[in-house]
Design an enzyme around this catalytic site. Structure first.
Site, PDB file in Angstrom:
ATOM      1  N   HIS A  64      16.575   9.588   0.099  1.00  0.00           N
ATOM      2  CA  HIS A  64      16.900   8.199  -0.254  1.00  0.00           C
ATOM      3  C   HIS A  64      16.831   8.013  -1.770  1.00  0.00           C
ATOM      4  O   HIS A  64      17.668   7.335  -2.359  1.00  0.00           O
ATOM      5  CB  HIS A  64      15.901   7.223   0.384  1.00  0.00           C
ATOM      6  CG  HIS A  64      15.906   7.208   1.880  1.00  0.00           C
ATOM      7  ND1 HIS A  64      14.829   7.634   2.624  1.00  0.00           N
ATOM      8  CD2 HIS A  64      16.845   6.812   2.785  1.00  0.00           C
ATOM      9  CE1 HIS A  64      15.107   7.478   3.915  1.00  0.00           C
ATOM     10  NE2 HIS A  64      16.327   6.995   4.039  1.00  0.00           N
ATOM     11  N   GLY A 111      24.446   8.935   2.378  1.00  0.00           N
ATOM     12  CA  GLY A 111      24.190  10.368   2.272  1.00  0.00           C
ATOM     13  C   GLY A 111      25.158  11.185   3.108  1.00  0.00           C
ATOM     14  O   GLY A 111      25.560  10.767   4.207  1.00  0.00           O
TER      15      GLY A 111
HETATM   16  P1  AMP Z   1      18.416   6.200   6.879  1.00  0.00           P
HETATM   17  O1  AMP Z   1      17.272   5.482   6.280  1.00  0.00           O
HETATM   18  O2  AMP Z   1      18.056   7.408   7.648  1.00  0.00           O
HETATM   19  O3  AMP Z   1      19.388   5.294   7.582  1.00  0.00           O
HETATM   20  O4  AMP Z   1      19.228   6.757   5.622  1.00  0.00           O
HETATM   21  C1  AMP Z   1      19.692   5.899   4.622  1.00  0.00           C
HETATM   22  C2  AMP Z   1      20.703   6.628   3.772  1.00  0.00           C
HETATM   23  O5  AMP Z   1      20.078   7.746   3.164  1.00  0.00           O
HETATM   24  C3  AMP Z   1      21.863   7.178   4.603  1.00  0.00           C
HETATM   25  O6  AMP Z   1      23.067   6.976   3.876  1.00  0.00           O
HETATM   26  C4  AMP Z   1      21.533   8.618   4.735  1.00  0.00           C
HETATM   27  O7  AMP Z   1      22.679   9.446   4.894  1.00  0.00           O
HETATM   28  C5  AMP Z   1      20.845   8.909   3.425  1.00  0.00           C
HETATM   29  N1  AMP Z   1      19.994  10.090   3.562  1.00  0.00           N
HETATM   30  C6  AMP Z   1      19.037  10.302   4.478  1.00  0.00           C
HETATM   31  N2  AMP Z   1      18.507  11.535   4.335  1.00  0.00           N
HETATM   32  C7  AMP Z   1      19.159  12.120   3.304  1.00  0.00           C
HETATM   33  C8  AMP Z   1      19.080  13.400   2.672  1.00  0.00           C
HETATM   34  N3  AMP Z   1      18.233  14.331   3.065  1.00  0.00           N
HETATM   35  N4  AMP Z   1      19.915  13.646   1.637  1.00  0.00           N
HETATM   36  C9  AMP Z   1      20.793  12.707   1.234  1.00  0.00           C
HETATM   37  N5  AMP Z   1      20.906  11.497   1.780  1.00  0.00           N
HETATM   38  C10 AMP Z   1      20.110  11.194   2.805  1.00  0.00           C
END
Ligand code: AMP
Length: 524
Positions: free
Chosen positions: A36, A161
């Protein structure tokens, strides 16, 4: 840093700034980690105001999924955001975002099967593959809440991401189809040292499961290696991953698939680009990961401040390597020529937006045999015409129009699809080709750049400027270029800096050429 719980609050805050400032939104479900943070840092670099939304979206969880258990740690997240320079967190309640209370939505065990809000339904072809097979309704839940966030906040850019590759493709499509005026920025996957992709759900893993979880990336790496060795066939690539995963006994595979990363259509073989995606379980924890396979020659992106010799070096590097010199300046000139030709006033931004959205630019005759390609726009060879005084006088005003820039970046990316391109600019490595294989940041001290310019002017017989005046002008230009709203000068995190003080053009070019050959010979 501010914290808002309601759309009314965040909209009022934004109303005070949004006319003059660019807003970057990072939508998350909280439990923030370095993945994040990479999105937040990128948003921080590219916008004036950064908003992080934290919302555990009930609509995207199925009845038997981990909605109740999902980590909620707003206080810790707030600290991380504060340290990362976030301006405001938007952490709405369920009632605010999905128009009902959470008990009604989730407590009855129906989960996302019974939404009580208007629902955004992405194309079935994109939601019925990969994770959509087992997570029924998940992407509708994501699409609905992301649409609401984009409408509520109206950011200039929103950051997602590549880890959630299916989500990213669906959101890009959603924004394109519903004509939502936002730029979707995809950010590379951030991994732990073991290769395990960072995820809020990694918290659920026991230490033994965490050890096993690195198998996912190892399997993907193995496929990437086979691909680099020439394997393009789906069955064989999937087989390579499967064989590697078989060594990790606790991993229970849900799917391993090869799809087009933009349309998510299943592929039999990789032509230009393919996405190998995995979902698997370790105990009750579901993890996903992926890798993009690109069948293309490398892209070399050269950025840096004005006067560092970018265009001369880029032209020479392209010539030596026999690649396309993507002369982005010539593209802006071609559009300027078109505007002048069509009789549209140069300050009629709306008419220019219409004109440019329908134009087609081509470079003709590139490669080793042709050092200077021709440039064509809408079927006209304008190679000579774009160097006229009239075009030179108007080009910076035309290039400053957001609609022109947007369209030309799109065309540059399309020209770069198959790689084999050397391009220069202020943000080629960060914005136009963020996945360029080789990124160079070409720079030189203010004194050196002033000296070079001074010498040029003397050679042209202009002797009425002093070195000090030139230094002052260069410093002012640097500040302007790094702070401008449209396409500011940016150094990519993974760019190699070349300090050109005391180096000749040929020496700089030789260095880049040898870095290129080194990249080509690197194993996956
Ligand atoms: P989430 O909180 O899991 O919904 O993720 C929020 C954003 O962070 C989403 O756009 C995810 O794709 C991105 N994200 C989560 N994990 C990663 C990672 N390891 N590398 C890059 N982006 C990430």
């Amino acid at each position: 840093m501010l914290l808002f719980r309601t759309i009314a609050g965040i909209r009022c805050y934004l109303a005070q700034h949004q006319l003059t400032k660019k807003v970057g939104l990072v939508p998350t479900m909280g439990a923030l980690h370095v993945g994040h943070l990479s999105l937040i840092q990128r948003a921080r670099r590219e916008n004036d105001i950064v908003i992080v939304s934290i919302f555990v979206n009930p609509l995207q969880f199925g009845p038997n999924e981990d909605f109740q258990q999902y980590p909620r740690q707003l206080q810790q997240d707030s600290q991380l955001c504060e340290q990362a320079g976030v301006d405001a967190i938007f952490a709405p309640t369920d009632a605010e975002m999905v128009g009902g209370n959470n008990q009604e939505l989730m407590g009855n065990g129906q989960g996302n099967q019974a939404p009580i809000t208007t629902t955004v339904v992405p194309p079935a072809a994109m939601t019925s593959v990969l994770c959509g097979r087992s997570r029924i309704g998940h992407f509708q839940g994501v699409a609905t809440v992301v649409t609401k966030l984009l409408n509520a906040i109206q950011p200039e850019r929103a950051y997602f991401g590549e880890k959630d590759a299916q989500q990213l493709a669906i959101i890009r499509r959603l924004v394109a189809d519903l004509k939502i005026p936002v730029e979707i920025v995809g950010c590379p996957i951030v991994r732990e040292a073991s290769g395990l992709a960072c995820s809020s759900r990694n918290q659920y893993l026991t230490s033994q499961q965490r050890e096993q979880a690195q198998g996912l990336y190892q399997g993907l790496l193995q496929a990437e290696k086979a691909f680099r060795a020439g394997e393009c066939d789906r069955t064989r690539l999937v087989d390579v991953v499967q064989k590697k995963l078989a060594k990790f006994l606790d991993i229970e595979i849900e799917y391993i698939e090869l799809v087009d990363p933009n349309t998510l259509t299943p592929l039999d073989k990789v032509e230009d680009v393919g996405l190998i995606a995995i979902a698997a379980r370790l105990g009750s924890t579901r993890l996903i990961d992926n890798v993009i396979l690109r069948n293309r020659q490398p892209i070399v992106a050269i950025d840096g401040p004005a006067g560092a010799g970018k265009s001369t070096v880029t032209r020479l590097v392209a010539e030596v390597l026999g690649l396309l010199y993507l002369d982005t300046g010539a593209m802006y000139r071609a559009v300027t020529w078109l505007v002048l030709q069509s009789g549209i006033a140069v300050d009629d931004a709306a008419a220019i937006a219409e004109l440019v959205s329908q134009c087609q630019i081509r470079f003709v005759g590139n490669g080793k045999d042709s050092i200077s390609p021709q440039i064509w726009i809408n079927g006209h060879d304008v190679t000579q015409a774009i160097r006229s005084l009239k075009v030179t006088e108007q080009v910076s005003a035309i290039a400053a129009l957001p609609s022109v820039r947007r369209e030309l970046v799109r065309q540059q990316q399309s020209i770069g699809k198959k790689g084999g391109v050397v391009a220069e600019g202020r943000d080629i490595g960060t914005h136009v080709f963020p996945d360029a294989e080789l990124k160079i940041f070409l720079t030189a001290s203010v004194e050196e750049r002033a000296r070079r310019r001074y010498q040029e002017l003397i050679n042209q017989g202009q002797e009425d400027v002093s070195l000090e005046q030139l230094q002052q002008a260069i410093m002012e230009r640097d500040t302007r270029d790094s702070t401008r709203a449209l396409a500011p000068l940016q150094q990519a995190d993974d760019a190699i800096v070349i300090q050109t003080d005391g180096l000749s053009i040929t020496e700089v070019s030789d260095r880049i050429v040898s870095m290129y050959h080194q990249k080509l010979s690197e194993p996956g």
